[in-house]
Design a protein around this motif. Structure first.
Motif, short mmCIF file in Angstrom:
data_model
loop_
_atom_site.label_atom_id
_atom_site.label_comp_id
_atom_site.label_asym_id
_atom_site.label_seq_id
_atom_site.Cartn_x
_atom_site.Cartn_y
_atom_site.Cartn_z
N THR A 179 18.00 15.77 7.27
CA THR A 179 18.26 15.84 8.71
C THR A 179 17.95 17.25 9.20
OG1 THR A 179 20.57 16.34 8.19
CG2 THR A 179 20.02 14.05 8.67
N THR A 180 17.77 17.35 10.50
CA THR A 180 17.52 18.64 11.13
C THR A 180 18.73 19.02 11.97
OG1 THR A 180 15.14 18.21 11.23
CG2 THR A 180 16.00 19.94 12.67
N VAL A 181 19.33 20.16 11.66
CA VAL A 181 20.53 20.62 12.35
C VAL A 181 20.12 21.66 13.40
CG1 VAL A 181 22.77 21.74 12.11
CG2 VAL A 181 21.94 20.20 10.32
N LEU A 182 20.48 21.39 14.65
CA LEU A 182 20.17 22.30 15.76
C LEU A 182 21.43 23.05 16.15
CD1 LEU A 182 18.10 19.74 17.90
CD2 LEU A 182 17.24 21.35 16.20
N GLU A 183 21.36 24.39 16.09
CA GLU A 183 22.53 25.21 16.39
C GLU A 183 22.17 26.29 17.41
OE1 GLU A 183 24.69 26.70 13.01
OE2 GLU A 183 23.89 25.14 11.71
N HIS A 184 23.19 26.71 18.14
CA HIS A 184 22.99 27.79 19.11
C HIS A 184 23.12 29.13 18.40
CE1 HIS A 184 24.82 30.82 21.88
NE2 HIS A 184 23.74 30.49 22.57
N ARG A 185 22.17 30.03 18.73
CA ARG A 185 22.27 31.41 18.26
C ARG A 185 21.87 32.30 19.41
NH1 ARG A 185 19.37 33.30 12.78
NH2 ARG A 185 17.46 33.20 14.06
N GLU A 186 22.73 33.18 19.77
CA GLU A 186 22.50 34.02 20.95
C GLU A 186 21.35 34.99 20.72
OE1 GLU A 186 23.15 34.48 24.76
OE2 GLU A 186 24.62 33.36 23.57
N GLY A 187 20.44 34.99 21.68
CA GLY A 187 19.43 36.03 21.73
C GLY A 187 18.15 35.78 20.97
N ALA A 188 18.12 34.93 19.96
CA ALA A 188 16.88 34.76 19.18
C ALA A 188 16.84 33.37 18.56
CB ALA A 188 16.78 35.83 18.09
N GLU A 189 15.63 32.85 18.45
CA GLU A 189 15.45 31.56 17.80
C GLU A 189 15.06 31.79 16.35
OE1 GLU A 189 12.45 29.78 20.13
OE2 GLU A 189 10.79 30.87 19.20
N GLY A 190 15.24 30.77 15.55
CA GLY A 190 14.92 30.93 14.14
C GLY A 190 14.95 29.59 13.41
N LEU A 191 14.62 29.69 12.14
CA LEU A 191 14.53 28.49 11.32
C LEU A 191 14.99 28.87 9.92
CD1 LEU A 191 13.40 25.54 11.19
CD2 LEU A 191 11.23 26.53 10.46
N MET A 192 15.82 28.03 9.30
CA MET A 192 16.29 28.30 7.94
C MET A 192 16.08 27.04 7.10
SD MET A 192 19.94 29.92 6.76
CE MET A 192 19.60 31.37 7.77
N VAL A 193 15.35 27.21 6.00
CA VAL A 193 15.01 26.09 5.12
C VAL A 193 15.54 26.39 3.73
CG1 VAL A 193 13.14 24.76 4.07
CG2 VAL A 193 12.92 25.58 6.42
N ARG A 194 16.25 25.42 3.16
CA ARG A 194 16.61 25.51 1.75
C ARG A 194 15.74 24.51 1.00
NH1 ARG A 194 20.38 27.82 -1.12
NH2 ARG A 194 21.66 28.31 0.69
N THR A 195 15.00 25.02 0.04
CA THR A 195 14.09 24.13 -0.70
C THR A 195 14.84 23.44 -1.84
OG1 THR A 195 13.40 25.96 -2.11
CG2 THR A 195 12.09 25.54 -0.14
N ALA A 196 14.18 22.43 -2.39
CA ALA A 196 14.83 21.61 -3.40
C ALA A 196 15.18 22.41 -4.65
CB ALA A 196 13.92 20.43 -3.77
N ASP A 197 14.39 23.45 -4.95
CA ASP A 197 14.68 24.25 -6.14
C ASP A 197 15.58 25.43 -5.86
OD1 ASP A 197 12.91 25.65 -4.65
OD2 ASP A 197 11.42 25.98 -6.23
N GLY A 198 16.14 25.52 -4.64
CA GLY A 198 17.21 26.48 -4.40
C GLY A 198 16.97 27.61 -3.42
N PRO A 199 15.77 28.23 -3.35
CA PRO A 199 15.61 29.40 -2.48
C PRO A 199 15.86 29.08 -1.00
CG PRO A 199 13.78 29.21 -4.02
CD PRO A 199 14.57 27.95 -4.13
N VAL A 215 19.37 28.28 23.40
CA VAL A 215 19.84 27.29 24.36
C VAL A 215 21.17 26.72 23.87
CG1 VAL A 215 19.36 25.07 25.45
CG2 VAL A 215 17.50 26.71 25.06
N ARG A 216 22.17 26.68 24.76
CA ARG A 216 23.46 26.08 24.41
C ARG A 216 23.35 24.57 24.57
NH1 ARG A 216 27.76 29.49 23.92
NH2 ARG A 216 27.42 31.66 24.51
N LEU A 217 23.12 23.92 23.47
CA LEU A 217 22.97 22.47 23.52
C LEU A 217 24.29 21.80 23.86
CD1 LEU A 217 20.78 21.99 20.34
CD2 LEU A 217 20.06 21.59 22.68
N LEU A 218 24.31 21.08 24.97
CA LEU A 218 25.48 20.30 25.37
C LEU A 218 26.73 21.16 25.44
CD1 LEU A 218 24.77 17.17 23.17
CD2 LEU A 218 24.09 17.56 25.53
#
Length: 660
Positions: A94-114, A163-166
């Motif tokens: 699933t894709t989790v969308l969260e609010h973070r003030e001031g900057a957008e970003g993306l965080m991925v955890r791969t299957a082997d851990g990193p 963006v403050r989602l909902l």
């Protein structure tokens, strides 16, 4: 979590209730003696409930079939076309969308851990950014992660947006379309349903409530209808006069599916998103001026945008009003599932322990003397049953052979030599019958040896199996005794005394019969036969003497052969019984059985006594474990029922968005 919801009287905060149940579960996991894999699974679920109870954020999950407008709805919330179409998404998370003030970003955890974060050099290397041209945007990063072969490596994905989602404190979970054939998509949606505080179910107006969607509503979402809002999308594809009818049909169908008071929110997110991009509305915080939610101030939006902003405002308001009760209901639901798992595990543990107790109860080795005595008695009974057939009557072939030999002994002029004929016939009968007797005894002895060998192998096998079970109880390793050697003596010599007596009696009967006039010849024959071989010689000699005293050679020979046949048959009958030989064979077998029993008893008595103590202790331990598992299952069931009632009460406290 700092806020508490009082759901059942003063001071009865749901967080304290949850904490008490979690502490009880944690204490039970060690006492159940579970396999490591099952214990780790329950501890992971326990940790998930603990984390959820401590997290005040509201989790809104968005569900829908592929091409239902789900991605478009989320992009409208974000005010940009950030997420790719769900039909293109191949990720198994699933894709989790969260609010973070001031900057957008993306965080991925791969299957082997990193853990990789965009933008960063490690992420660019992993995602192959160097092979692309143009600006590195969040849209392009998501496109690579969600729609390419990289999706197979993704274990978790979080997207951060200013963006403050909902509204504030809301996390949105985007689930893959659950009607696609991609492996695991439905499982992801079902897992998200269990974790969600609120569920936004996207229903396309042009294909409302398909069989797949109905199956999902009556399956994974069946217990979450009170926390569902149904977003009716793609209204712009219907004629204006058909829209109200479509809303009414969907509402009626939802009621039929068990949604008592469905919250239906019709809108056209695609059209609204186009207008948002045109007028430059940047987020839900810019919902209007003094006119209230849904107004764009001076932006001049159309009806589609206004309708969407109104839907968005209602969802945001519902999220704010029901935050505590929704989070409580989700946590309680997870706790109920965990208690159910503990209950099932305890029942399974009880069943396994009961099976072990029954298996131990079947062991007879702990009473070692009785175990050996039972084997010895069984072996003796089997021998008694099988030895008699081995001493069965001699075969017809043997009788025929003897008759031929006797006939040859008195053939021609041989019968005129009284002494010689008597001596030869006596020798033939005696040797032939003795040979038959010896063969019968050897058969009986051989069969007794076979019985003993088989019984010894059975004893070794049964002993080894039960011994291994006892050794396992003590956590030891030892090889059971090998099959003991079977020492079997030579067969006893056949006792011919009974045969001699029988033959003498038969001879007396024949020589005194009225059919014969016993004269000097008979007396002489009897005397000659008695001198050759006692017993049978007297019989044969008497017959010969009587015959010779009365008739000529041919008639004598014929008459003799007729009269001697019953004698030979009677002798064979006596040989077949051999009653005096059987006890000697049985006695030898009993001595061998006793020797094997002593060997086991001498070598293993103390060891079995030691292991028997462990056996009894283990049975007591199993009984205590069964009682504990039954008590745990009953307590978990009672606690689960309490949690279910508390959850229902909590859900009833969710405010009605229509009320002021």
């Amino acid at each position: 979590m700092t806020e508490q919801l009082v759901v059942d009287g003063p001071g009865a905060g749901w967080t304290s209730v949850v904490s008490g149940h979690l502490r009880w579960i944690e204490g039970q996991l060690d006492g159940l003696g579970l396999p490591t894999e099952r214990s780790d699974e329950l501890r992971a679920r326990l940790l998930a409930v603990q984390v959820r109870a401590a997290d005040p954020r509201l989790r809104v999950a968005v569900f829908g079939e592929a091409s239902s407008g789900k991605s478009t709805l989320l992009n409208a919330f974000l005010r940009r076309r950030l997420l790719p179409s769900s039909a293109l998404v191949t990720t198994r998370t699933t894709t989790v969308l969260e609010h973070r003030e001031g900057a957008e970003g993306l965080m991925v955890r791969t299957a082997d851990g990193p853990l990789l974060e965009w933008p960063s050099a490690p992420f660019a290397t992993w995602a192959g950014r160097g092979r692309e041209s143009g600006p590195d945007t969040l849209e392009r990063a998501l496109q690579r992660v969600l729609t390419t072969a990289l999706a197979d490596e993704v274990a978790s994905l979080r997207v951060f947006s200013p963006v403050r989602l909902l509204g504030g404190g809301v996390t949105v979970i985007d689930t893959p379309g659950f009607n696609v054939t991609e492996r695991g998509h439905r499982e992801l949606a079902e897992a998200a349903a269990r974790q969600a505080d609120m569920a936004l179910v996207v229903v396309p107006a042009v294909a409302a409530l398909s069989l797949t969607l109905v199956d999902f509503l009556t399956g994974p979402l069946r217990d979450h209808h009170d926390r569902c809002a149904f977003v009716l999308t793609k209204l712009d594809l219907l004629d204006e006069d058909e829209r109200s009818e479509a809303v009414a049909v969907v509402e009626r169908r939802l009621r039929d599916l068990g949604c008592a008071d469905p919250l239906l929110l019709p809108c056209s997110p695609g059209k609204a998103l186009g207008e948002v991009e045109a007028v430059g509305v940047s987020g839900p915080g810019e919902l209007g001026g003094s006119g209230g939610p849904g107004e764009l101030g001076g932006s001049g939006g159309s009806g589609h945008l206004a309708s969407f902003l109104e839907v968005e405002a209602r969802i945001a308001q519902l999220a704010a009003d029901s935050r505590r009760s929704a989070v409580a209901a989700t946590t309680l639901g997870l706790l109920s599932e965990l208690l159910s798992a503990v209950e099932e595990t305890a029942e399974a543990r009880r069943t396994a322990l009961g099976r072990g107790e029954r298996e131990l109860a079947t062991l007879t080795l702990p009473d070692f003397p009785a175990f050996l005595d039972t084997w010895a008695a069984r072996t003796r009974r089997r021998a008694a049953t099988e030895l008699n057939p081995a001493l069965s009557r001699t075969s017809p072939q043997s009788r025929t052979t003897l008759e031929v030999k006797v006939g040859n002994a008195v053939a021609g002029e041989k019968i005129n030599d009284l002494a010689g004929a008597a001596e030869e016939v006596s020798r033939l009968v005696r040797n032939h019958l003795r040979q038959d007797a010896q063969q019968a005894v050897r058969r009986a002895a051989k069969r007794a040896g076979e019985v003993l060998t088989t019984a010894a192998a059975e004893l070794a096998r049964d002993f080894a199996a039960q011994y291994s079970a006892l050794v396992d109880l003590a956590g030891e390793t030892r090889t059971a005794a090998p099959v003991p050697p079977v020492v079997w003596p030579d067969p006893p010599a056949p006792d011919m005394s009974g045969i001699d007596r029988a033959l003498s009696a038969i001879g007396t009967q024949l020589t005194t019969s009225g059919k014969w006039r016993t004269g000097g010849g008979a007396m002489a024959g009897a005397l000659a036969g008695g001198l050759v071989v006692p017993g049978i010689g007297a019989v044969v000699g008497g017959v010969l003497g009587a015959l010779i005293g009365r008739r000529g050679p041919d008639a004598t020979r014929e008459q003799f052969l007729q009269q001697v046949s019953p004698v030979i048959a009677a002798a064979h009958e006596e040989i077949g019984a051999l009653a005096a030989c059987l006890p000697r064979v049985e006695e030898s077998l009993a001595e061998s059985v006793a020797a094997i029993r002593r060997q086991y008893d001498d070598e293993w008595r103390e060891e079995i006594a030691r292991l028997t103590a462990a056996h009894e202790a283990r049975r007591a331990e199993l009984a205590a474990g069964i009682a504990h598992a039954e008590e745990t299952a009953a307590t978990a069931r009672r606690r689960r029922d309490e949690i279910a009632a508390l959850r229902r009460h909590t859900s009833r406290n969710v405010p009605n968005p229509e009320e002021p």
